[in-house]
Design a protein around this motif. Sequence first.
Motif, PDB file in Angstrom:
ATOM      1  N   ASP A   9      10.830   8.224  -6.305  1.00 53.35           N
ATOM      2  CA  ASP A   9      11.988   9.090  -6.549  1.00 53.35           C
ATOM      3  C   ASP A   9      11.838  10.429  -5.837  1.00 53.35           C
ATOM      4  O   ASP A   9      12.791  10.923  -5.209  1.00 53.35           O
ATOM      5  N   ALA A  10      10.644  11.013  -5.903  1.00 49.70           N
ATOM      6  CA  ALA A  10      10.422  12.298  -5.254  1.00 49.70           C
ATOM      7  C   ALA A  10      10.504  12.161  -3.735  1.00 49.70           C
ATOM      8  O   ALA A  10      11.096  13.011  -3.054  1.00 49.70           O
ATOM      9  N   ALA A  11       9.908  11.084  -3.212  1.00 55.30           N
ATOM     10  CA  ALA A  11       9.938  10.869  -1.761  1.00 55.30           C
ATOM     11  C   ALA A  11      11.364  10.632  -1.279  1.00 55.30           C
ATOM     12  O   ALA A  11      11.760  11.104  -0.211  1.00 55.30           O
ATOM     13  N   ARG A  12      12.156   9.909  -2.068  1.00 57.47           N
ATOM     14  CA  ARG A  12      13.535   9.637  -1.702  1.00 57.47           C
ATOM     15  C   ARG A  12      14.341  10.933  -1.602  1.00 57.47           C
ATOM     16  O   ARG A  12      15.038  11.181  -0.616  1.00 57.47           O
ATOM     17  N   GLU A  13      14.242  11.766  -2.610  1.00 59.08           N
ATOM     18  CA  GLU A  13      15.005  13.017  -2.618  1.00 59.08           C
ATOM     19  C   GLU A  13      14.561  13.944  -1.501  1.00 59.08           C
ATOM     20  O   GLU A  13      15.378  14.614  -0.854  1.00 59.08           O
ATOM     21  N   SER A  14      13.257  14.001  -1.258  1.00 60.09           N
ATOM     22  CA  SER A  14      12.735  14.868  -0.209  1.00 60.09           C
ATOM     23  C   SER A  14      13.231  14.439   1.170  1.00 60.09           C
ATOM     24  O   SER A  14      13.679  15.262   1.968  1.00 60.09           O
ATOM     25  N   ARG A  15      13.170  13.128   1.438  1.00 55.64           N
ATOM     26  CA  ARG A  15      13.590  12.646   2.757  1.00 55.64           C
ATOM     27  C   ARG A  15      15.095  12.811   2.946  1.00 55.64           C
ATOM     28  O   ARG A  15      15.559  13.180   4.019  1.00 55.64           O
ATOM     29  N   GLU A  58       0.826  -1.214   0.000  1.00 51.50           N
ATOM     30  CA  GLU A  58       0.000   0.000   0.000  1.00 51.50           C
ATOM     31  C   GLU A  58       0.855   1.256   0.000  1.00 51.50           C
ATOM     32  O   GLU A  58       0.602   2.194  -0.756  1.00 51.50           O
ATOM     33  N   VAL A  59       1.864   1.287   0.861  1.00 51.72           N
ATOM     34  CA  VAL A  59       2.713   2.475   0.959  1.00 51.72           C
ATOM     35  C   VAL A  59       3.510   2.676  -0.329  1.00 51.72           C
ATOM     36  O   VAL A  59       3.582   3.788  -0.865  1.00 51.72           O
ATOM     37  N   GLN A  60       4.096   1.595  -0.854  1.00 52.95           N
ATOM     38  CA  GLN A  60       4.899   1.731  -2.068  1.00 52.95           C
ATOM     39  C   GLN A  60       4.055   2.169  -3.261  1.00 52.95           C
ATOM     40  O   GLN A  60       4.480   3.014  -4.059  1.00 52.95           O
ATOM     41  N   ASN A  61       2.849   1.630  -3.365  1.00 58.63           N
ATOM     42  CA  ASN A  61       1.987   1.986  -4.492  1.00 58.63           C
ATOM     43  C   ASN A  61       1.483   3.420  -4.405  1.00 58.63           C
ATOM     44  O   ASN A  61       1.123   4.025  -5.410  1.00 58.63           O
ATOM     45  N   GLY A  62       1.448   3.971  -3.187  1.00 60.61           N
ATOM     46  CA  GLY A  62       0.946   5.321  -3.002  1.00 60.61           C
ATOM     47  C   GLY A  62       2.014   6.399  -3.040  1.00 60.61           C
ATOM     48  O   GLY A  62       1.713   7.575  -2.790  1.00 60.61           O
ATOM     49  N   LEU A  63       3.255   6.010  -3.340  1.00 62.00           N
ATOM     50  CA  LEU A  63       4.362   6.971  -3.312  1.00 62.00           C
ATOM     51  C   LEU A  63       4.945   7.213  -4.700  1.00 62.00           C
ATOM     52  O   LEU A  63       5.026   6.291  -5.524  1.00 62.00           O
TER      53      LEU A  63
END
Length: 416
Positions: free
Chosen positions: A208-214, A200-205
């Motif tokens: 690449d954008a989440a990785r760079e932001s974190r 669920e979490v992976q499909n909702g993200l």
Amino acid sequence: MPPLKRPSTAADETGDLRPDPPTMRVAVLTNILPPYRVPAYQLLANTPGWQLRVMLNAESEFDRSWDVDPGDLDLEVIETISLRRSDTTLHLPSPRRLLAALGRFRPDAIVSAEFGARTLISWLYCAWRSVPLVVWAEHTRARMRAAGPLRRLLSGFLAKRAGTVVVAGAESRRTMRELGVSDDRILEAPNTHDTIVFAEVQNGLDVDAARESRRAQLGCRSQVALVAGRLFSVKGIEPLLVSWQRLPEEVRSQWTLLFVGDGPLAQAVADAVASRPDGEIVHVPAVQPRELVGFYLTSDLLIFPSLGDVWGLAVNEAMACGLPVVCSTRAGCAEDLIVAGENGWLADPLDVTAFTAALKQAMTCEHRNTLGERARTTLRPYTPEATAEGVRRAVRLAREMNGKRQPPHRGPRLSA
């Protein structure tokens, strides 16, 4: 953990009577309810012809911060004395309370975790009522040898008297053989993460954008090596820090060692953070499993330097997110999940030279993404469905061996 819920056995909120009770009652006895076990327990509860009740020693433990939703699982917490012992919690069940709880439920089979007092009490009940006992045993040979002589004696006694024994993989199977359990009585139920939550979490993200932001938020460098879990000695935190320090500067310069977790060694991690340049070592307090998915997706590599985990669920979780793993040879999962050079690297954290070499190989590997995809493929069979089916098979075989193909005659209940 939210309040535990137990389904009504008489009528639901509309007043309609529920169906007749199933033909077989199965009690699962364990310490607490970890979130990763909930999907497998729910599948067991939905087994045709089964009525499942999970009996817990406690709702949680001192070193656990899980927020667990049990859904509609039939749960009962049996009052227990719980003692904190260094990096674990010791549960001392009351024989009277546990026997009374079993007497009220009157199971046709009992599945009890580990070889302790709870399983000894369960065996007494099973002997009295002529019902089969299944022991769900997550042990390694190293952990068993480190136990005291009385604990080893009790383990051998119970192992020989259980109808069947459920193990997670190759290492725990070998441990049961050393205790005298024959192969035909050992069945595997693999340890699994919550595949639904992770998907669920992976499909909702937007990964690449989440990785760079974190990474920007945490001040990480271009590549991240993750250590996820409790900061206890058994997790190998201290030898890892020694190995990290021994890596060549040119290797470490592009990497962040990211710790996510809490525990007694948090100060040692904080000292390491302070002693190194900004961004080389970062520490984040423990987060819930759903939030942890984002940290796996932020990372390039998992380091699992365990000195004695009976399995190592962080390895499952990382591989499910496509990460290769530098895994301790002392972890119970090592032989089952990691193939050196194919989906990760293996080394003993107490052999600093060897572990440092494994870290260097992983951090300089030009094909880490390929290894990560192989790791994801390796983990695909490790599902809650496989766990539940392994337990079902163990219960069925134990009943056959016990000569109880039909539910036993229900005698008088044990008094509370």
